[in-house]
Design an enzyme around this catalytic site. Structure first.
Site, short mmCIF file in Angstrom:
data_model
loop_
_atom_site.label_atom_id
_atom_site.label_comp_id
_atom_site.label_asym_id
_atom_site.label_seq_id
_atom_site.Cartn_x
_atom_site.Cartn_y
_atom_site.Cartn_z
CD1 TRP A 120 -5.32 -1.12 9.15
CD2 TRP A 120 -5.53 -1.04 6.92
NE1 TRP A 120 -5.80 0.12 8.81
CE2 TRP A 120 -5.95 0.19 7.45
CE3 TRP A 120 -5.57 -1.23 5.53
CZ2 TRP A 120 -6.39 1.24 6.66
CZ3 TRP A 120 -6.01 -0.19 4.74
CH2 TRP A 120 -6.41 1.03 5.29
CG ASP A 144 -0.42 -2.15 2.37
OD1 ASP A 144 0.05 -1.05 2.04
OD2 ASP A 144 -1.42 -2.27 3.09
CE LYS A 182 -0.13 5.66 8.60
NZ LYS A 182 -1.26 5.16 7.84
C1 LMR Z 1 -4.06 2.65 11.07
O1 LMR Z 1 -4.02 1.44 10.86
O2 LMR Z 1 -4.32 3.13 12.17
C2 LMR Z 1 -3.73 3.58 9.94
O3 LMR Z 1 -3.38 2.88 8.81
C3 LMR Z 1 -4.81 4.57 9.70
C4 LMR Z 1 -6.05 3.96 9.16
O4 LMR Z 1 -6.54 4.48 8.16
O5 LMR Z 1 -6.56 2.98 9.70
#
Ligand code: LMR
Length: 399
Positions: A132, A212, A247
């Site tokens: 992420w 996570d 979520k």
């Molecule tokens: C995502 O990856 O789209 C979600 O976790 C929302 C975000 O805050 O990025």
């Protein structure tokens, strides 16, 4: 003199920025597969009924809006520990695990990063490549040395051997961030046998895992998704877990989550929690209360809890069906085999394997919005739009 004249512009957030572009797109056929939010068949991100009932209860019975403490609502913390670690987990009785309530999972990650920077100087943090994007920026902002281990390569396959090989070379004591389930952005999860091998390396190299856990319930089920977290908590004396209620409780904007610490013993946990409370005071003082009160109300009431668990399961199954549906819709285009991984991945996201250029064409020619990495939010699809999406993919895809 202008104080602000020299300030430049930074690029918008790669994920949240898509929302603005999507909203501004006048094409009625547009499809938002960007930011990770669940949508129902009507394209709405619903508030679970259990949440509505809990909120109704709170409107009538919540006694005060005064501050909660630095660790948040202790009732929420206890129930969340049970949800993550299992209600019958002996660790809960030993007092060696604690939850500090945070503004969402992102807040928990920031608190973890600041905790590591302040208390474990010199430690690096190892992230999967890819991960992420906000993992990268949060830990860099905390001043940590950010490193990467291979996870999914250019061939869009999970490479467990490369991952293990890289972990073998991580300096002892460094932190390794793992995704408990529903890997964001790829959707490729470790199998139980892979988790055991990772655990062996973590033990041998004396690494500190930070797990996570943002999608509990969206992979294989609420308890099934917690399997690796529970294994690591049982096998390791020290562990950090970030948990999100965004979520699975549909509480996105209420910013509800926690940093869970498993320490060697109850005494050490008190020391660590004193550090966390001091850090949190500088970050957000005390966490927002409403979402945590909702979660505590639901998890503390067997009927509400049962209703909520059913609602999570319905969301999970809907996403799994959409995965299969997209692969089926690609059959007439001769691409079902090429995109079979979409059905095998877990959680909200799929690393489709589409290139940044193909993603760009999807957006320009079909108003289909994916993250430029090729990540699609499967939970944002609608069943009756799968043919449109499959046709769009077939139009831009060249192997
Ligand atoms: C995502 O990856 O789209 C979600 O976790 C929302 C975000 O805050 O990025």
């Amino acid at each position: 003199m202008s104080h602000f004249a020299a300030i430049g512009r930074v690029p918008g957030d790669p994920i949240l920025g898509l929302l603005d572009a999507y909203r501004a797109d006048p094409n009625p056929a547009k499809l938002d597969l960007g930011v990770g939010v669940y949508k129902d068949a009507l394209g709405i991100t619903p508030i679970p009924y259990a949440v509505k009932l809990a909120e109704r209860h709170l409107v009538e019975h919540e006694p005060t809006k005064s501050y909660i403490g630095g660790h948040g609502d202790p009732v929420f913390g206890d129930y969340l520990l049970q949800l993550v670690l299992g209600a019958d987990n002996p660790l809960l009785r030993d007092g060696a695990v604690g939850a500090t309530q945070t503004p969402g999972g992102t807040g928990a990650l920031r608190l973890a990063g600041d905790f590591i920077a302040a208390n474990l100087p010199g430690r690096g943090i190892w992230l999967s490549a890819p991960t992420w994007p906000i993992h990268e920026s949060i830990f860099a902002t905390c001043g940590l040395r950010v490193e990467h281990y291979p996870y999914v390569g250019a061939d869009n396959r999970l490479d467990v051997e490369a991952l293990l090989d890289a972990l073998q070379r991580v300096p002892a004591g460094d932190v390794v961030l793992l995704h408990a389930c529903c890997h964001n952005p790829t959707g490729f999860d470790l199998a139980p046998r892979d988790w055991k091998r990772v655990l062996d390396v973590v033990k041998a190299r004396e690494l500190l895992p930070l797990i996570d856990f943002a999608y509990q319930g969206f992979g294989d089920g609420l308890d099934e998704d917690a399997w690796a977290v529970r294994l690591f908590a049982a096998e390791l004396p020290e562990l950090l877990v970030t948990s999100s209620c965004s979520k699975n409780f549909g509480l996105y904007r209420e910013r509800t989550g926690a940093l869970i610490v498993r320490a060697q013993d109850a005494g050490k946990l008190i020391d660590i929690r004193s550090q966390l409370a001091a850090l949190a005071r500088n970050l957000w003082s005390t966490p927002p209360a409403h979402g945590a009160a909702v979660v505590a109300t639901i998890l503390g009431d067997p009927e509400l809890r049962g209703l909520w668990a059913e609602e999570v399961e319905a969301m999970r199954l809907r996403v799994a069906n959409l995965r299969n549906g997209l692969v089926a819709a690609l059959v007439p285009h001769g691409l079902a085999g090429r995109f079979a991984h979409v059905a095998a991945q877990r959680g909200m996201f799929s690393y489709t394997g589409l290139s940044a250029e193909q993603v760009q064409r999807l957006r320009q020619e079909f108003s289909v919005y994916l993250v430029s990495s090729g990540r699609a939010n499967v939970a944002g699809m609608a069943e009756e739009r799968l043919d449109y999406l499959a046709n769009a993919i077939a139009s831009v895809y060249t192997p």
